[in-house]
Design a protein around this motif. Structure first.
Motif, PDB file in Angstrom:
ATOM      1  N   CYS A  71       5.500   0.458   7.665  1.00  0.00           N
ATOM      2  CA  CYS A  71       4.186  -0.134   7.391  1.00  0.00           C
ATOM      3  C   CYS A  71       4.356  -1.640   7.185  1.00  0.00           C
ATOM      4  O   CYS A  71       5.328  -2.084   6.586  1.00  0.00           O
ATOM      5  CB  CYS A  71       3.580   0.514   6.141  1.00  0.00           C
ATOM      6  SG  CYS A  71       1.978  -0.181   5.676  1.00  0.00           S
TER       7      CYS A  71
ATOM      8  N   CYS B 152       0.839  -1.205   0.000  1.00  0.00           N
ATOM      9  CA  CYS B 152       0.000   0.000   0.000  1.00  0.00           C
ATOM     10  C   CYS B 152       0.865   1.242   0.000  1.00  0.00           C
ATOM     11  O   CYS B 152       0.369   2.348  -0.167  1.00  0.00           O
ATOM     12  CB  CYS B 152      -0.944  -0.002   1.207  1.00  0.00           C
ATOM     13  SG  CYS B 152      -0.154   0.425   2.781  1.00  0.00           S
ATOM     14  N   CYS B 153       2.183   1.057   0.227  1.00  0.00           N
ATOM     15  CA  CYS B 153       3.098   2.194   0.325  1.00  0.00           C
ATOM     16  C   CYS B 153       4.521   1.659   0.245  1.00  0.00           C
ATOM     17  O   CYS B 153       4.744   0.456   0.075  1.00  0.00           O
ATOM     18  CB  CYS B 153       2.895   2.924   1.654  1.00  0.00           C
ATOM     19  SG  CYS B 153       3.371   1.905   3.082  1.00  0.00           S
TER      20      CYS B 153
ATOM     21  N   CYS C 273       2.627  -3.578   5.291  1.00  0.00           N
ATOM     22  CA  CYS C 273       1.858  -4.052   4.135  1.00  0.00           C
ATOM     23  C   CYS C 273       2.544  -5.197   3.388  1.00  0.00           C
ATOM     24  O   CYS C 273       1.915  -5.829   2.554  1.00  0.00           O
ATOM     25  CB  CYS C 273       1.488  -2.904   3.194  1.00  0.00           C
ATOM     26  SG  CYS C 273       2.847  -1.923   2.556  1.00  0.00           S
TER      27      CYS C 273
ATOM     28  N   LYS D   1      10.663  -1.201  -0.912  1.00  0.00           N
ATOM     29  CA  LYS D   1      10.750  -0.354   0.290  1.00  0.00           C
ATOM     30  C   LYS D   1      12.155   0.159   0.558  1.00  0.00           C
ATOM     31  O   LYS D   1      12.334   1.040   1.395  1.00  0.00           O
ATOM     32  CB  LYS D   1      10.205  -1.119   1.492  1.00  0.00           C
ATOM     33  CG  LYS D   1       8.707  -1.352   1.391  1.00  0.00           C
ATOM     34  CD  LYS D   1       8.080  -1.713   2.728  1.00  0.00           C
ATOM     35  CE  LYS D   1       6.580  -1.789   2.568  1.00  0.00           C
ATOM     36  NZ  LYS D   1       5.889  -1.762   3.868  1.00  0.00           N
TER      37      LYS D   1
HETATM   38 ZN   LIG Z   1       1.976   0.098   3.351  1.00  0.00          ZN
END
Ligand SMILES: [Zn+2]
Length: 156
Positions: A14, A8-9, A16, A44
């Protein structure tokens, strides 16, 4: 312009990617790598997080305005069109190579080719890729559910 499947990012904080440890990058980035086309992987640990978020936001806004948005990559376009002729980015003949090749693809550029710098050459290659897309002259790499890269038709 898209995030790897499942994310999601791109924030390390996070979770995710907790249930689905992420791949090195998006599917089409892995395909480019196999083709010998270097690129920054979207993950990431990216060093271009700000640029990726900017691309996501631009895509969101343009889509909302009703435009069809495609992702293109000038280096991939150039390598597919010209193969090994493409000089390395830092090579001394790189800009002159672009100025020589672009008017062959986009005749209207010829009168102003001396004004082009590297970023505007890349923008012109991107625009040309969009033109090819509009004429069914492209292929797409990657997974449509994640995000694809539009490139000139690949040699069969
Ligand atoms: Zn995320």
């Amino acid at each position: 312009m898209t995030l790897p499947a499942g994310l999601c990012c791109l924030e390390e904080s996070c979770e995710c990617d907790f249930y689905q440890p992420q791949a090195k990058g998006r599917q089409f980035e892995l395909e480019l790598s196999k083709m010998g086309v270097g690129c920054f992987f979207t993950n990431k640990r990216t060093i271009i997080r700000g640029l990726i978020y900017r691309g996501l936001e631009l895509k969101r806004r343009l889509t909302k305005m009703g435009f069809e948005v495609i992702e293109v990559y000038p280096y991939a376009t150039k390598l597919i069109l010209f193969g090994d002729q493409v000089p390395r980015r830092v090579a001394s003949g790189s800009l002159s190579f672009h100025k020589e090749k672009l008017p062959e693809l986009i005749p209207g550029l010829a009168p102003c080719v001396d004004m082009l710098d590297r970023p505007s050459c890349d923008a012109a290659f991107n625009a040309y890729t969009g033109y090819l897309y509009s004429k069914n002259g492209t292929d797409s790499l990657g997974d449509p559910s994640e995000g694809t890269l539009i490139v000139p038709k690949l040699p069969r």
